[in-house]
Design an enzyme around this catalytic site. Sequence first.
Site, PDB file in Angstrom:
ATOM      1  N   VAL A 174       0.831  -1.205   0.000  1.00 34.69           N
ATOM      2  CA  VAL A 174       0.000   0.000   0.000  1.00 34.69           C
ATOM      3  C   VAL A 174       0.867   1.258   0.000  1.00 34.69           C
ATOM      4  O   VAL A 174       0.668   2.168  -0.808  1.00 34.69           O
ATOM      5  CB  VAL A 174      -0.958  -0.024   1.214  1.00 34.69           C
ATOM      6  CG1 VAL A 174      -1.657   1.317   1.380  1.00 34.69           C
ATOM      7  CG2 VAL A 174      -1.981  -1.136   1.053  1.00 34.69           C
ATOM      8  N   ASP A 234      11.048   3.900   5.536  1.00 35.82           N
ATOM      9  CA  ASP A 234      10.934   2.532   6.036  1.00 35.82           C
ATOM     10  C   ASP A 234      12.088   2.298   7.000  1.00 35.82           C
ATOM     11  O   ASP A 234      13.177   2.842   6.809  1.00 35.82           O
ATOM     12  CB  ASP A 234      10.977   1.516   4.886  1.00 35.82           C
ATOM     13  CG  ASP A 234      10.307   0.214   5.271  1.00 35.82           C
ATOM     14  OD1 ASP A 234       9.196  -0.046   4.772  1.00 35.82           O
ATOM     15  OD2 ASP A 234      10.867  -0.531   6.104  1.00 35.82           O
ATOM     16  N   ASN A 276     -14.720  -5.047   2.156  1.00 33.30           N
ATOM     17  CA  ASN A 276     -13.941  -6.285   2.047  1.00 33.30           C
ATOM     18  C   ASN A 276     -14.749  -7.486   2.541  1.00 33.30           C
ATOM     19  O   ASN A 276     -14.720  -8.560   1.932  1.00 33.30           O
ATOM     20  CB  ASN A 276     -12.628  -6.162   2.820  1.00 33.30           C
ATOM     21  CG  ASN A 276     -11.516  -5.630   1.930  1.00 33.30           C
ATOM     22  OD1 ASN A 276     -11.751  -5.285   0.779  1.00 33.30           O
ATOM     23  ND2 ASN A 276     -10.309  -5.561   2.460  1.00 33.30           N
ATOM     24  N   CYS A 323      -5.584  -9.553   2.874  1.00 31.45           N
ATOM     25  CA  CYS A 323      -6.684  -8.668   3.291  1.00 31.45           C
ATOM     26  C   CYS A 323      -7.945  -9.400   3.740  1.00 31.45           C
ATOM     27  O   CYS A 323      -8.364  -9.249   4.886  1.00 31.45           O
ATOM     28  CB  CYS A 323      -7.027  -7.715   2.155  1.00 31.45           C
ATOM     29  SG  CYS A 323      -5.699  -6.564   1.845  1.00 31.45           S
ATOM     30  N   LYS A 357      -7.821 -11.500   7.047  1.00 33.68           N
ATOM     31  CA  LYS A 357      -7.522 -10.636   8.203  1.00 33.68           C
ATOM     32  C   LYS A 357      -8.664  -9.646   8.459  1.00 33.68           C
ATOM     33  O   LYS A 357      -9.058  -9.436   9.612  1.00 33.68           O
ATOM     34  CB  LYS A 357      -6.209  -9.902   7.884  1.00 33.68           C
ATOM     35  CG  LYS A 357      -5.908  -8.671   8.671  1.00 33.68           C
ATOM     36  CD  LYS A 357      -4.547  -8.109   8.305  1.00 33.68           C
ATOM     37  CE  LYS A 357      -4.556  -7.141   7.145  1.00 33.68           C
ATOM     38  NZ  LYS A 357      -5.157  -5.848   7.397  1.00 33.68           N
TER      39      LYS A 357
HETATM   40  C1  UDX Z   1      -8.691  -7.308  -1.815  1.00 31.00           C
HETATM   41  C2  UDX Z   1      -9.727  -6.249  -2.278  1.00 31.00           C
HETATM   42  O1  UDX Z   1     -10.194  -6.567  -3.584  1.00 31.00           O
HETATM   43  C3  UDX Z   1      -9.138  -4.863  -2.251  1.00 31.00           C
HETATM   44  O2  UDX Z   1     -10.133  -3.902  -2.579  1.00 31.00           O
HETATM   45  C4  UDX Z   1      -8.576  -4.602  -0.859  1.00 31.00           C
HETATM   46  O3  UDX Z   1      -7.956  -3.349  -0.804  1.00 31.00           O
HETATM   47  C5  UDX Z   1      -7.569  -5.672  -0.459  1.00 31.00           C
HETATM   48  O4  UDX Z   1      -8.202  -6.954  -0.541  1.00 31.00           O
HETATM   49  P1  UDX Z   1      -6.610  -8.578  -2.900  1.00 31.00           P
HETATM   50  O5  UDX Z   1      -6.481  -9.283  -1.598  1.00 31.00           O
HETATM   51  O6  UDX Z   1      -5.401  -8.033  -3.563  1.00 31.00           O
HETATM   52  O7  UDX Z   1      -7.636  -7.328  -2.764  1.00 31.00           O
HETATM   53  O8  UDX Z   1      -7.260  -9.613  -3.928  1.00 31.00           O
HETATM   54  P2  UDX Z   1      -8.623  -9.843  -4.721  1.00 31.00           P
HETATM   55  O9  UDX Z   1      -8.337  -9.763  -6.154  1.00 31.00           O
HETATM   56  O10 UDX Z   1      -9.720  -9.016  -4.198  1.00 31.00           O
HETATM   57  O11 UDX Z   1      -8.875 -11.382  -4.356  1.00 31.00           O
HETATM   58  C6  UDX Z   1      -8.994 -11.793  -3.000  1.00 31.00           C
HETATM   59  C7  UDX Z   1      -9.173 -13.290  -2.917  1.00 31.00           C
HETATM   60  O12 UDX Z   1     -10.466 -13.673  -3.353  1.00 31.00           O
HETATM   61  C8  UDX Z   1      -8.201 -14.113  -3.759  1.00 31.00           C
HETATM   62  O13 UDX Z   1      -7.775 -15.214  -2.999  1.00 31.00           O
HETATM   63  C9  UDX Z   1      -9.011 -14.560  -4.954  1.00 31.00           C
HETATM   64  O14 UDX Z   1      -8.566 -15.770  -5.487  1.00 31.00           O
HETATM   65  C10 UDX Z   1     -10.384 -14.729  -4.302  1.00 31.00           C
HETATM   66  N1  UDX Z   1     -11.506 -14.587  -5.243  1.00 31.00           N
HETATM   67  C11 UDX Z   1     -11.753 -13.391  -5.833  1.00 31.00           C
HETATM   68  C12 UDX Z   1     -12.340 -15.675  -5.492  1.00 31.00           C
HETATM   69  O15 UDX Z   1     -12.128 -16.769  -4.957  1.00 31.00           O
HETATM   70  N2  UDX Z   1     -13.395 -15.511  -6.338  1.00 31.00           N
HETATM   71  C13 UDX Z   1     -13.688 -14.325  -6.952  1.00 31.00           C
HETATM   72  O16 UDX Z   1     -14.669 -14.269  -7.710  1.00 31.00           O
HETATM   73  C14 UDX Z   1     -12.831 -13.227  -6.699  1.00 31.00           C
END
Ligand code: UDX
Length: 448
Positions: free
Chosen positions: A12, A31, A209, A261, A264
């Site tokens: 981030v 950092d 989230n 994310c 957690k």
């Molecule tokens: C997420 C949020 O999208 C973002 O807005 C926030 O700031 C941080 O958390 P991220 O963790 O980078 O982002 O990944 P994301 O692409 O959202 O996927 C999260 C998880 O959900 C992954 O493990 C992905 O495989 C899973 N997922 C996502 C599914 O299993 N099915 C889906 O349809 C979409």
Amino acid sequence: MENVAVIGTGYVGLVTGVVLSEIGHTVTCIDIDENKVNTLSQGNSPIYEPDLDALLEKNIAENRLHFTTNHSEAFDQAEIIFIAVGTPQSENGSANLVHIEQAARDIAHKVVRDTIVVVKSTVPVGTNDLVQAIIEQELRASVNVQVVSNPEFLREGHAIYDTFHADRIVIGAENERAGDTIQSLFENLEVPVVRTNRRSAEMIKYASNAFLAVKISYINQIANLCEMLGAEVNDVADGMGLDHRIGRSFLNAGLGYGGSCFPKDTAALAYLGCENGISLSIVDAAIHANHQQSQIFLERVLNHFNGDMIGKKIAILGLAFKPDTDDMREAPSLKIIKNLLDSKAQVKVYDPVVHEINDFSHPSIEYTNSVQDCITNADAILLVTEWDEIVNSDWKQLIDYPKSPLILDGRNVLSIKELTNLGWQIEGIGQAAKPVQKKVLPIGQNGI
Ligand code: UDX
């Protein structure tokens, strides 16, 4: 154009710093890790993120982006300080705020001018108030500091794109002028802005989230039922998704969500609910369903071998928690590999970017350099992360390499029809080849 400091150079913080410099601000990222600061100062990103390296190099060369371990060096000039440090999960599920509190104290002790402090990290509702209180209590210089909440919504692997094309920018401020200044910081991005108080902004992040996590767990459970009833979950999701009130995104059934994310943040929101005596049973259920999802997949693998995995060669395609990232935090692959090793299987793995699982070495894990190497002599192939390179492999040519042509597609990304025609035996999630025959009782005889 403003002078900005960013505390923390994780996903981030680094992306925030790079993007702010790209839109013209002068940015110093801080950092505590000297090696990391040296690497970054040379234009090398310690994380894998598309487009990040190019923007990093460009803005360093144009003298708008700097890195330091010295807070004072950054704070001396900064009108705005972003806090983008980690908020890891504590044992009880709550968010651990030690890094946030330390950042607040560093600001209070070292700031020398009127400053707006922006909390970017995902923090429980009320944390911005806490940061304001710590700074006011410990402030050494006679200056005014206003804390503003500006949660981050970027997805790993799409971080740069998401920051330039965000759905919204949320700014939570108690002091209107401070909120206006932060809004003007982002005006070049042309993204809709939502202005709220600080607590609402903090809640928007958690509620968003958790909602997405609920959506994933919901479609995963529907997928499990589809499989029993002979429905195809991808078609079901397409049909549902065309309803604009539902939307197609985050309806991809699979092994469940991972990453830094969702696991957690759902835990932290559930904890906030408990702490305040408010039932968030929907969030609890999503967390539970997510744990179950990889377990159900493992049972499917075991069933193919009648529970006897001893010496079976299992090829794992994809390790990262999702494609286009090297992040292994809460990756479903970890749980799957541990379970396979516990049942004495031999595990071969391939990921285009992750070449080693840190803190997790085992003599029965063999790392390979290609899909072909990974599946050679395999008794079963598990598709765990849907990297394009894996999905778009030449499956026609690959069929000669495994011992048995069995693919369990944990992400529903391969075409069952096409691969079956090529001679593969393939199963997805929520895509039963045949409906399970059930005895239907005449109305009135089933207890309804
Ligand atoms: C997420 C949020 O999208 C973002 O807005 C926030 O700031 C941080 O958390 P991220 O963790 O980078 O982002 O990944 P994301 O692409 O959202 O996927 C999260 C998880 O959900 C992954 O493990 C992905 O495989 C899973 N997922 C996502 C599914 O299993 N099915 C889906 O349809 C979409």
